[in-house]
Motif scaffolding. Structure first.
Motif, mmCIF file in Angstrom:
data_model
loop_
_atom_site.group_PDB
_atom_site.id
_atom_site.type_symbol
_atom_site.label_atom_id
_atom_site.label_comp_id
_atom_site.label_asym_id
_atom_site.label_seq_id
_atom_site.Cartn_x
_atom_site.Cartn_y
_atom_site.Cartn_z
ATOM 1 N N ARG A 142 -46.042 38.975 -39.788
ATOM 2 C CA ARG A 142 -45.535 38.577 -38.609
ATOM 3 C C ARG A 142 -46.499 39.176 -37.398
ATOM 4 O O ARG A 142 -47.016 40.439 -37.697
ATOM 5 N N GLU A 143 -46.683 38.666 -36.360
ATOM 6 C CA GLU A 143 -47.527 39.151 -35.110
ATOM 7 C C GLU A 143 -46.934 40.557 -34.887
ATOM 8 O O GLU A 143 -47.642 41.406 -34.406
ATOM 9 N N ARG A 144 -45.752 40.694 -34.678
ATOM 10 C CA ARG A 144 -44.992 41.885 -34.167
ATOM 11 C C ARG A 144 -45.185 43.154 -35.056
ATOM 12 O O ARG A 144 -45.253 44.163 -34.651
ATOM 13 N N GLN A 145 -45.509 42.862 -36.454
ATOM 14 C CA GLN A 145 -45.875 43.842 -37.248
ATOM 15 C C GLN A 145 -47.496 44.530 -36.957
ATOM 16 O O GLN A 145 -47.613 45.888 -36.975
ATOM 17 N N THR A 146 -48.274 43.695 -36.909
ATOM 18 C CA THR A 146 -49.750 43.963 -36.331
ATOM 19 C C THR A 146 -49.611 44.796 -35.070
ATOM 20 O O THR A 146 -50.358 45.856 -34.950
ATOM 21 N N LEU A 147 -48.812 44.164 -34.187
ATOM 22 C CA LEU A 147 -48.716 44.921 -32.920
ATOM 23 C C LEU A 147 -48.194 46.431 -32.776
ATOM 24 O O LEU A 147 -48.675 47.074 -32.255
ATOM 25 N N GLU A 148 -47.141 46.614 -33.789
ATOM 26 C CA GLU A 148 -46.616 47.947 -33.828
ATOM 27 C C GLU A 148 -47.349 48.929 -34.566
ATOM 28 O O GLU A 148 -47.643 49.922 -34.229
ATOM 29 N N PHE A 149 -48.286 48.230 -35.560
ATOM 30 C CA PHE A 149 -49.032 49.074 -36.395
ATOM 31 C C PHE A 149 -50.201 49.507 -35.587
ATOM 32 O O PHE A 149 -50.822 50.559 -35.337
ATOM 33 N N ALA A 150 -50.867 48.656 -34.768
ATOM 34 C CA ALA A 150 -51.751 48.815 -33.592
ATOM 35 C C ALA A 150 -51.533 49.885 -32.571
ATOM 36 O O ALA A 150 -52.380 50.811 -32.535
ATOM 37 N N ILE A 208 -66.771 40.943 -49.079
ATOM 38 C CA ILE A 208 -65.931 40.608 -48.006
ATOM 39 C C ILE A 208 -66.356 40.992 -46.576
ATOM 40 O O ILE A 208 -66.826 42.118 -46.452
ATOM 41 N N LEU A 209 -66.686 39.932 -45.752
ATOM 42 C CA LEU A 209 -67.267 40.214 -44.487
ATOM 43 C C LEU A 209 -65.929 40.042 -43.586
ATOM 44 O O LEU A 209 -65.460 38.626 -43.568
ATOM 45 N N LEU A 210 -65.341 40.684 -42.917
ATOM 46 C CA LEU A 210 -64.253 40.372 -42.100
ATOM 47 C C LEU A 210 -64.653 40.211 -40.601
ATOM 48 O O LEU A 210 -65.396 40.792 -39.875
ATOM 49 N N GLY A 211 -64.133 38.679 -40.012
ATOM 50 C CA GLY A 211 -64.299 38.581 -38.696
ATOM 51 C C GLY A 211 -63.410 39.750 -37.891
ATOM 52 O O GLY A 211 -62.332 39.512 -37.728
ATOM 53 N N LEU A 212 -64.171 40.310 -36.949
ATOM 54 C CA LEU A 212 -63.537 41.553 -36.351
ATOM 55 C C LEU A 212 -63.674 41.035 -34.736
ATOM 56 O O LEU A 212 -64.801 41.547 -34.375
ATOM 57 N N SER A 213 -62.674 40.437 -34.121
ATOM 58 C CA SER A 213 -62.606 40.572 -32.798
ATOM 59 C C SER A 213 -62.449 41.608 -31.837
ATOM 60 O O SER A 213 -62.910 41.601 -30.527
ATOM 61 N N GLY A 214 -61.625 42.362 -32.411
ATOM 62 C CA GLY A 214 -61.255 43.629 -31.798
ATOM 63 C C GLY A 214 -59.943 43.536 -31.184
ATOM 64 O O GLY A 214 -59.298 44.481 -30.421
ATOM 65 N N GLY A 215 -59.093 42.362 -31.495
ATOM 66 C CA GLY A 215 -57.841 42.465 -31.260
ATOM 67 C C GLY A 215 -56.944 43.189 -32.218
ATOM 68 O O GLY A 215 -57.604 43.614 -33.211
ATOM 69 N N LYS A 216 -55.689 43.201 -31.846
ATOM 70 C CA LYS A 216 -54.550 44.235 -32.739
ATOM 71 C C LYS A 216 -54.516 43.515 -34.197
ATOM 72 O O LYS A 216 -54.516 44.219 -35.100
ATOM 73 N N ASP A 217 -54.811 42.042 -34.232
ATOM 74 C CA ASP A 217 -54.653 41.678 -35.647
ATOM 75 C C ASP A 217 -55.888 41.916 -36.677
ATOM 76 O O ASP A 217 -55.651 42.510 -37.763
ATOM 77 N N SER A 218 -57.057 41.806 -35.904
ATOM 78 C CA SER A 218 -58.498 41.797 -36.814
ATOM 79 C C SER A 218 -58.692 43.468 -37.024
ATOM 80 O O SER A 218 -58.837 43.925 -38.187
ATOM 81 N N LEU A 219 -58.190 44.236 -36.152
ATOM 82 C CA LEU A 219 -58.133 45.728 -36.322
ATOM 83 C C LEU A 219 -57.153 46.217 -37.309
ATOM 84 O O LEU A 219 -57.508 46.947 -38.406
#
Length: 241
Positions: free
Chosen positions: A180-188, A31-42
């Motif tokens: 949900r987006e709020r979940q990745t935001l909180e985790f980040a 698996i190759l992960l596309g990592l932008s550096g945003g909260k979601d990909s991190l």
């Protein structure tokens, strides 16, 4: 000291269910992960790294960042972060904005940039023998794409959860489709992930259709708490090939 952080149980549960529902990961996948550096990909990087270590399915994991060389956006600090995680990392640079100014002719820069980045990701996956490309779009992204397609194009479609590209050599998965987006935001925030701020001038100079639809969905969710689960139910047939 381990730099791989255990994600919250709810986040792991939703990703695990999506992986199982759509058979996203098979034994031996590279698996190759596309990592932008945003909260979601991190967030997805940490989730996949955790699953690789503790999950029941053996798979290999690496990450790739495409640096479009846009003023105000510098993902290069991710190099040391991935080194600390001990995850193989590919870092590609391409002057996408300069190329866009020559070839766009009034079309969307964001769409052009996304298409160019995807082409680079496919190329690296092929060159390095990865059969799966993981992307970090979440449920909010799918819902927004669904409404944009219906409202502005007259089509019922959204992003696929698991599909093979047109050339048939790379499978694309989106393990966050139930998140949900709020979940990745909180985790980040809680995990203090090294989020790279995106200040691309082309993305923030004017409101976009996606911005409008995001606000519309937020307003509807304030009135009806089940909006996103209802949309997920409606989108399920569209999320498979």
């Amino acid at each position: 000291m381990s730099y791989i952080i255990k994600p919250p149980k709810l986040l792991l549960r939703r990703v695990g269910r999506a992986i199982a529902d759509y058979t996203m990961i098979n034994a031996g996948d590279r698996i190759l992960l596309g990592l932008s550096g945003g909260k979601d990909s991190l967030s997805l990087l940490q989730i996949l790294a955790h699953l690789q270590r503790y999950g029941p399915i053996p798979f290999e994991l690496s990450a790739l960042t495409v640096d479009p060389q846009i003023p105000g956006f510098d993902p290069s600090p991710l190099k040391s972060y991935l080194a600390d995680l001990g995850i193989q990392y590919f870092y590609e640079t391409q002057a996408i904005m300069d190329e866009a100014q020559k070839h766009l002719q009034g079309k969307s820069f964001c769409a052009y940039c996304a298409r160019m980045k995807r082409g680079i990701m496919y190329r690296i996956a092929r060159e390095q023998d990865y059969n799966v490309l993981a992307l970090a779009q979440h449920l909010d992204d799918l819902a927004e794409s669904f409404l944009m397609s219906a409202l502005y194009s007259g089509r019922l479609q959204t992003m696929k959860a698991n599909y093979t590209n047109n050339t048939g050599d790379v499978r694309v998965i989106r393990p966050l489709v139930y998140v949900r987006e709020r979940q990745t935001l909180e985790f980040a925030k809680t995990a203090q992930l090294p989020v790279i701020v995106d200040n691309c001038p082309a993305c923030f100079t004017a409101p976009t259709q996606r911005t409008h639809v995001k606000a519309l969905l937020a307003n509807e969710e304030d009135l009806h708490k089940d909006v996103f689960q209802n949309l997920l139910h409606a989108m399920r047939p569209l999320m498979v090939k």
